[in-house]
Design a protein around this motif. Sequence first.
Motif, PDB file in Angstrom:
ATOM      1  N   HIS A  60       1.408   9.277  -2.931  1.00  0.00           N
ATOM      2  CA  HIS A  60       2.498   9.259  -3.917  1.00  0.00           C
ATOM      3  C   HIS A  60       3.132   7.874  -3.997  1.00  0.00           C
ATOM      4  O   HIS A  60       3.415   7.373  -5.103  1.00  0.00           O
ATOM      5  N   ASP A  61       3.351   7.242  -2.846  1.00  0.00           N
ATOM      6  CA  ASP A  61       3.969   5.912  -2.821  1.00  0.00           C
ATOM      7  C   ASP A  61       3.111   4.890  -3.571  1.00  0.00           C
ATOM      8  O   ASP A  61       3.631   4.095  -4.365  1.00  0.00           O
ATOM      9  N   VAL A  62       1.816   4.898  -3.295  1.00  0.00           N
ATOM     10  CA  VAL A  62       0.912   3.955  -3.964  1.00  0.00           C
ATOM     11  C   VAL A  62       0.877   4.230  -5.468  1.00  0.00           C
ATOM     12  O   VAL A  62       0.836   3.298  -6.284  1.00  0.00           O
ATOM     13  N   GLY A  63       0.960   5.489  -5.847  1.00  0.00           N
ATOM     14  CA  GLY A  63       1.023   5.817  -7.273  1.00  0.00           C
ATOM     15  C   GLY A  63       2.322   5.359  -7.915  1.00  0.00           C
ATOM     16  O   GLY A  63       2.319   4.835  -9.032  1.00  0.00           O
ATOM     17  N   ARG A  64       3.448   5.546  -7.217  1.00  0.00           N
ATOM     18  CA  ARG A  64       4.736   5.112  -7.759  1.00  0.00           C
ATOM     19  C   ARG A  64       4.776   3.603  -7.963  1.00  0.00           C
ATOM     20  O   ARG A  64       5.369   3.101  -8.917  1.00  0.00           O
ATOM     21  N   ALA A  65       4.120   2.865  -7.055  1.00  0.00           N
ATOM     22  CA  ALA A  65       4.075   1.403  -7.177  1.00  0.00           C
ATOM     23  C   ALA A  65       3.025   0.926  -8.163  1.00  0.00           C
ATOM     24  O   ALA A  65       2.940  -0.276  -8.433  1.00  0.00           O
ATOM     25  N   ALA A  66       2.233   1.868  -8.688  1.00  0.00           N
ATOM     26  CA  ALA A  66       1.201   1.562  -9.680  1.00  0.00           C
ATOM     27  C   ALA A  66       0.253   0.456  -9.205  1.00  0.00           C
ATOM     28  O   ALA A  66      -0.057  -0.488  -9.929  1.00  0.00           O
ATOM     29  N   VAL A  67      -0.185   0.589  -7.937  1.00  0.00           N
ATOM     30  CA  VAL A  67      -1.082  -0.410  -7.355  1.00  0.00           C
ATOM     31  C   VAL A  67      -2.413  -0.411  -8.096  1.00  0.00           C
ATOM     32  O   VAL A  67      -3.013   0.638  -8.332  1.00  0.00           O
ATOM     33  N   ARG A  68      -2.859  -1.616  -8.455  1.00  0.00           N
ATOM     34  CA  ARG A  68      -4.108  -1.765  -9.199  1.00  0.00           C
ATOM     35  C   ARG A  68      -5.129  -2.564  -8.398  1.00  0.00           C
ATOM     36  O   ARG A  68      -4.773  -3.330  -7.500  1.00  0.00           O
TER      37      ARG A  68
ATOM     38  N   ALA B 282      -7.956   1.575  -0.504  1.00  0.00           N
ATOM     39  CA  ALA B 282      -8.918   2.438  -1.187  1.00  0.00           C
ATOM     40  C   ALA B 282      -8.803   2.316  -2.701  1.00  0.00           C
ATOM     41  O   ALA B 282      -9.779   2.543  -3.426  1.00  0.00           O
ATOM     42  N   ALA B 283      -7.597   1.930  -3.185  1.00  0.00           N
ATOM     43  CA  ALA B 283      -7.393   1.724  -4.625  1.00  0.00           C
ATOM     44  C   ALA B 283      -7.863   0.348  -5.081  1.00  0.00           C
ATOM     45  O   ALA B 283      -7.745   0.017  -6.260  1.00  0.00           O
ATOM     46  N   GLY B 284      -8.360  -0.466  -4.139  1.00  0.00           N
ATOM     47  CA  GLY B 284      -8.898  -1.771  -4.486  1.00  0.00           C
ATOM     48  C   GLY B 284      -7.975  -2.939  -4.233  1.00  0.00           C
ATOM     49  O   GLY B 284      -8.295  -4.070  -4.613  1.00  0.00           O
TER      50      GLY B 284
ATOM     51  N   GLU C  97       1.952  -9.010  -5.544  1.00  0.00           N
ATOM     52  CA  GLU C  97       2.300  -8.170  -6.698  1.00  0.00           C
ATOM     53  C   GLU C  97       3.133  -6.959  -6.293  1.00  0.00           C
ATOM     54  O   GLU C  97       3.972  -6.478  -7.066  1.00  0.00           O
ATOM     55  N   VAL C  98       2.886  -6.452  -5.072  1.00  0.00           N
ATOM     56  CA  VAL C  98       3.559  -5.225  -4.626  1.00  0.00           C
ATOM     57  C   VAL C  98       3.959  -5.372  -3.163  1.00  0.00           C
ATOM     58  O   VAL C  98       3.209  -5.935  -2.358  1.00  0.00           O
ATOM     59  N   ALA C  99       5.156  -4.881  -2.830  1.00  0.00           N
ATOM     60  CA  ALA C  99       5.585  -4.752  -1.441  1.00  0.00           C
ATOM     61  C   ALA C  99       6.111  -3.343  -1.225  1.00  0.00           C
ATOM     62  O   ALA C  99       6.753  -2.763  -2.107  1.00  0.00           O
ATOM     63  N   PHE C 100       5.833  -2.806  -0.051  1.00  0.00           N
ATOM     64  CA  PHE C 100       6.359  -1.502   0.354  1.00  0.00           C
ATOM     65  C   PHE C 100       7.298  -1.722   1.534  1.00  0.00           C
ATOM     66  O   PHE C 100       6.914  -2.348   2.524  1.00  0.00           O
ATOM     67  N   GLU C 101       8.525  -1.216   1.441  1.00  0.00           N
ATOM     68  CA  GLU C 101       9.486  -1.311   2.541  1.00  0.00           C
ATOM     69  C   GLU C 101       9.433   0.021   3.293  1.00  0.00           C
ATOM     70  O   GLU C 101       9.911   1.042   2.819  1.00  0.00           O
ATOM     71  N   VAL C 102       8.827  -0.009   4.488  1.00  0.00           N
ATOM     72  CA  VAL C 102       8.618   1.208   5.263  1.00  0.00           C
ATOM     73  C   VAL C 102       9.284   1.102   6.624  1.00  0.00           C
ATOM     74  O   VAL C 102       9.216   2.018   7.424  1.00  0.00           O
ATOM     75  N   SER C 103       9.954  -0.019   6.908  1.00  0.00           N
ATOM     76  CA  SER C 103      10.515  -0.241   8.237  1.00  0.00           C
ATOM     77  C   SER C 103      11.854   0.448   8.452  1.00  0.00           C
ATOM     78  O   SER C 103      12.207   0.805   9.570  1.00  0.00           O
ATOM     79  N   GLY C 104      12.636   0.592   7.401  1.00  0.00           N
ATOM     80  CA  GLY C 104      13.977   1.155   7.538  1.00  0.00           C
ATOM     81  C   GLY C 104      14.991   0.191   8.106  1.00  0.00           C
ATOM     82  O   GLY C 104      16.101   0.592   8.451  1.00  0.00           O
ATOM     83  N   ALA C 105      14.634  -1.098   8.193  1.00  0.00           N
ATOM     84  CA  ALA C 105      15.507  -2.111   8.786  1.00  0.00           C
ATOM     85  C   ALA C 105      15.987  -3.093   7.731  1.00  0.00           C
ATOM     86  O   ALA C 105      15.284  -3.366   6.753  1.00  0.00           O
ATOM     87  N   ALA C 106      17.176  -3.663   7.956  1.00  0.00           N
ATOM     88  CA  ALA C 106      17.715  -4.634   7.005  1.00  0.00           C
ATOM     89  C   ALA C 106      16.785  -5.837   6.869  1.00  0.00           C
ATOM     90  O   ALA C 106      16.556  -6.335   5.757  1.00  0.00           O
TER      91      ALA C 106
END
Length: 347
Positions: free
Chosen positions: A153-161, A184-186, A231-240
């Motif tokens: 879901h996260d990768v889809g929300r970020a529209a990773v290409r 896996a999405a390339g 192009e894309v970053a995911f914030e998964v750490s929960g830290a400032a």
Amino acid sequence: MTVAVRYTAARTLDTAETETRSPGPGEVELAPAYVGICGTDLHIFHGDMDARVTTPAVLGHEMSGRVVRVGPDVEGWAPGDAVTVMPLRWDGTCPACGSGHQHICQHLDFIGIDSPGAMQQRWTVPASTLVRVPDSVPLERAALVEPTAVAVHDVGRAAVREGERVVVVGGGPVGILIALVARAAGADVRIAELSAHRRALAEASGLTAWDPAVDDVPELVREWTGEAGAEVAFEVSGAAAGVDTAVDVLGVRGRLCLVAIHPRPREINLHRFFWRELTLVGARLYDRSDFEKAVSLVADGTIPAERLISKVVPLTEAPAAFAALEAGGDVMKILVDCTDDAQGVAV
């Protein structure tokens, strides 16, 4: 009766016998096999969600198991079927549901938080929540379908290409799963993670991992991308500090996907959003298509589930497993074995 792991107060869990509820119309009774402990469970354990959780609360929503009994009006399921559960119950009447976003229903029952979860020997749930698991998939691995669905879901929300450069800030279980799904999405993926153990697991899965304690991650991204930025970053750490890094690595019109639960408001560099026309998207939960995709990714080995499982413990040792996860160290995913003859084993 069934034995269950219950949250009773901040940093306090017990194991106790509870009544087994027979399945009613449209319901099934499951025998959970393996239940993963996730970050949300730890937030509950810390007492951060006491305003939402009614105690004593049976925890657990990352699970695999088998059907034991089916209630009236249930079709397509039979005792012995291997399943996982998409633990969402929505009302179907609120504005979010009306617009097709049932997974973020405004009155959502997240099973395992708002109602009793899977960390018990028998569990009755709506048949509509079941997702079939192929017989070829070991139930230990199937317990990682739910967090994999989060990543899908996260990768889809970020529209990773395909061909995009992606930075995942935070290399815990969900961070690594996001990196694997994005690959896996390339996409070309890098992970920033403080833990040497988690970096080693990422690298064992063929991913490149940086240590933000010693590496200048934004500078490494500039070198990697020829000054363009990711192009894309995911914030998964929960830290400032993780928020700062995720913003700083993005190039012009980059997309920041917020995945982690931040227990308090964070400062964010809005000037950079203005200057580079960045986009911030939230990502919460999943829908059925995400779950079905996750099953296929676990089944075909795209997700090396067995590599992410640090330990399996019996139901009675779950409280100690929560304490171990809270302490950190060389651990990724701990599964709780809920079967009647469970014996703790290292994987």
